[in-house]
Design a protein around this motif. Structure first.
Motif, PDB file in Angstrom:
ATOM      1  N   PHE A   1       0.769  -1.050   0.038  1.00 56.43           N
ATOM      2  CA  PHE A   1       0.210  -0.093   0.050  1.00 56.43           C
ATOM      3  C   PHE A   1       0.690   1.184   0.189  1.00 56.43           C
ATOM      4  N   LEU A   2       1.742   1.359   0.934  1.00 56.56           N
ATOM      5  CA  LEU A   2       2.774   2.476   1.000  1.00 56.56           C
ATOM      6  C   LEU A   2       3.525   2.742  -0.292  1.00 56.56           C
ATOM      7  N   SER A   3       4.213   1.819  -1.043  1.00 53.16           N
ATOM      8  CA  SER A   3       4.927   1.755  -2.203  1.00 53.16           C
ATOM      9  C   SER A   3       3.960   1.691  -3.530  1.00 53.16           C
ATOM     10  N   ASP A   4       2.656   2.084  -3.507  1.00 57.63           N
ATOM     11  CA  ASP A   4       2.022   1.924  -4.702  1.00 57.63           C
ATOM     12  C   ASP A   4       1.874   0.717  -5.221  1.00 57.63           C
ATOM     13  N   GLY A   5       1.738  -0.463  -4.409  1.00 60.88           N
ATOM     14  CA  GLY A   5       1.738  -1.639  -5.275  1.00 60.88           C
ATOM     15  C   GLY A   5       0.437  -2.411  -4.655  1.00 60.88           C
ATOM     16  N   ALA A   6      -0.298  -1.905  -3.915  1.00 63.33           N
ATOM     17  CA  ALA A   6      -1.496  -2.561  -3.605  1.00 63.33           C
ATOM     18  C   ALA A   6      -2.609  -2.943  -4.606  1.00 63.33           C
ATOM     19  N   ARG A   7      -3.154  -4.300  -4.129  1.00 59.46           N
ATOM     20  CA  ARG A   7      -4.195  -5.169  -4.985  1.00 59.46           C
ATOM     21  C   ARG A   7      -5.583  -4.635  -4.365  1.00 59.46           C
ATOM     22  N   ALA A   8      -6.698  -5.015  -5.057  1.00 60.20           N
ATOM     23  CA  ALA A   8      -7.657  -4.537  -4.372  1.00 60.20           C
ATOM     24  C   ALA A   8      -8.042  -5.422  -3.155  1.00 60.20           C
ATOM     25  N   THR A   9      -7.555  -6.614  -3.292  1.00 57.09           N
ATOM     26  CA  THR A   9      -7.557  -7.420  -1.907  1.00 57.09           C
ATOM     27  C   THR A   9      -6.965  -6.906  -0.627  1.00 57.09           C
ATOM     28  N   ASP A  10      -5.571  -5.925  -0.937  1.00 55.04           N
ATOM     29  CA  ASP A  10      -5.102  -5.258   0.090  1.00 55.04           C
ATOM     30  C   ASP A  10      -5.785  -4.226   0.530  1.00 55.04           C
ATOM     31  N   TYR A  11      -6.497  -3.446  -0.425  1.00 52.38           N
ATOM     32  CA  TYR A  11      -7.329  -2.346   0.089  1.00 52.38           C
ATOM     33  C   TYR A  11      -8.295  -2.756   1.038  1.00 52.38           C
ATOM     34  N   ALA A  12      -9.094  -4.021   0.601  1.00 51.36           N
ATOM     35  CA  ALA A  12     -10.235  -4.538   1.187  1.00 51.36           C
ATOM     36  C   ALA A  12      -9.588  -4.860   2.891  1.00 51.36           C
ATOM     37  N   LYS A  13      -8.223  -5.474   3.198  1.00 49.32           N
ATOM     38  CA  LYS A  13      -7.666  -5.780   4.171  1.00 49.32           C
ATOM     39  C   LYS A  13      -7.305  -4.584   5.253  1.00 49.32           C
TER      40      LYS A  13
END
Length: 402
Positions: A346-358
């Motif tokens: 998330f901090l490194s601009d590599g977040a996936r949709a599942t990461d945002y959900a978490k």
């Protein structure tokens, strides 16, 4: 425009963004003619940058320190430690970056770094751009403007830090970065300690505050002195200081758009709105822009944020702004409830949709749901405070940790 131009590209400002681009072009076998102008007359060891990356990368030769663990803690000292296999939190000292970039540029006959030169007026002319400087006029086909400029922001991250040496072991674990320590919040916003141990007797310690307005540096320095005293570090030898203000969630930039001119660097969108991280984003932009210029294409600024990232960052910053007294709760919830690899992505601009959900499920819902449909709000201080942020200052490690 006169058929004879002084440069294919003029870069205004030779800070991190300007030097990153110029050094890449200088290393290319065939580069356009580039002139980079910078008002400072010499580079000082006045800033540094940190980021997460694997051990080997294009700038790994400049990394002076790596850590495998980073921690968060509350005001009572309860800590959460994060670790991701094969991923390191890495530190590049400012003077090392400056020296390396200058050495690359000095080897190129087609890239010219001119220190002690200030851009005074930029204007469009037929088929190009005129740049009036303190050392005369330049005619260019394109201009990249990396200079700071006034702009309102949703929040400001103000910080001051000191690198020190002591004759006794300091209280920090040499293998661990204190990413956000002693997190506390009140009606004025968030505060925390950031510490980079550079050895058993040497470290960088910073004091950081989030708020709706930039914080006076002298005030922050006094608070940092109090922090150092509490850590038993009031008698250390201070090697150097760093400090600055990061504008998080910039509003519309002031000033007219000029044909042939693109903006880059912090004022052009390099900083991540929700965290302030910018080093790797600038490196990605510099490589993209280099590839385009070497292919004979026009220079470009930073790419627009993807919708999901842009929307989440807006909601997050507005929730922080709306309830500053709860900000420590938000960051500690992320540290405790989000897997380390997810949070780093998330901090490194590599977040996936599942990461945002978490991330969303780790946070208290009500303050954030209230901001979903709320309009974007910028600080009421507007340009007076924005001009303070636009004044060049020493900045350090990109992100929540500067």
């Amino acid at each position: 425009m006169n058929s004879v131009v002084d440069a294919d590209l003029v870069v205004l400002g030779a800070g991190l963004a300007g030097l990153s681009l110029a050094a890449r072009l200088a290393r290319a076998p065939s580069s356009p003619r580039v002139v980079v102008i910078e008002p400072r007359t010499a580079y000082q060891d006045d800033r540094s940058w940190c980021f997460w990356q694997s051990k080997q990368h294009e700038l790994s030769h400049l990394v002076s320190q790596r850590w495998t663990t980073w921690s968060f803690s509350d005001s009572a000292g309860s800590a959460v430690r994060h670790h991701v296999p094969d991923l390191f939190y890495q530190y590049i000292r400012g003077i090392d970056f400056y020296s390396s970039a200058q050495a690359d540029i000095a080897q190129s006959p087609r890239v010219d770094l001119r220190l002690g030169v200030r851009a005074e007026r930029v204007s469009a002319v037929p088929n190009g751009v005129r740049v009036e400087t303190s050392a005369g006029t330049l005619l260019a086909r394109q201009v990249i403007d990396t200079r700071p400029r006034p702009a309102a922001a949703m929040l400001y991250q103000s910080f001051v830090g000191v690198e020190f040496e002591c004759d006794w072991p300091h209280p920090f674990d040499p293998t661990e970065v204190t990413l956000m320590g002693s997190l506390a919040a009140d009606k004025d916003g968030l505060s925390f300690v950031y510490a980079l141990p550079l050895g058993p007797n040497r470290a960088i310690v910073e004091w950081t505050r989030f708020g709706v307005a930039p914080i006076n540096r002298e005030l922050l320095a006094g608070e940092l002195d109090h922090v150092l005293t509490g850590l038993g570090l009031d008698d250390v030898r201070r090697v150097r200081t760093e400090g600055g203000v990061l504008a998080m969630g910039l509003g519309r930039q002031t000033g007219p758009e000029i044909p042939g001119v693109v903006r880059a660097g912090n004022a052009g969108g390099a900083l991540r709105a929700a965290s302030g991280y910018g080093f790797l984003r600038i490196q990605r932009w510099a490589q993209m822009c280099t590839d385009r210029l070497l292919a004979g294409q026009e220079a470009v600024g930073h790419p627009e944020e993807p919708w999901l990232r842009r929307t989440f960052d807006r909601i997050f910053l507005q929730a922080v702004r709306k309830h500053p007294e709860r900000t420590a709760e938000y960051f500690l919830a992320l540290a405790r409830g989000v897997p380390p690899a997810t949070l780093v992505r998330f901090l490194s601009d590599g977040a996936r949709a599942t990461d945002y959900a978490k991330i969303i499920f780790s946070l208290p819902w009500s303050p954030f749901i209230a901001q979903v449909a709320a309009p974007t709000v910028f600080t009421s201080a507007s340009l007076a405070q924005a001009r303070l942020v636009a004044t060049p200052t020493a900045t350090t490690c990109s992100g929540w940790t500067q």
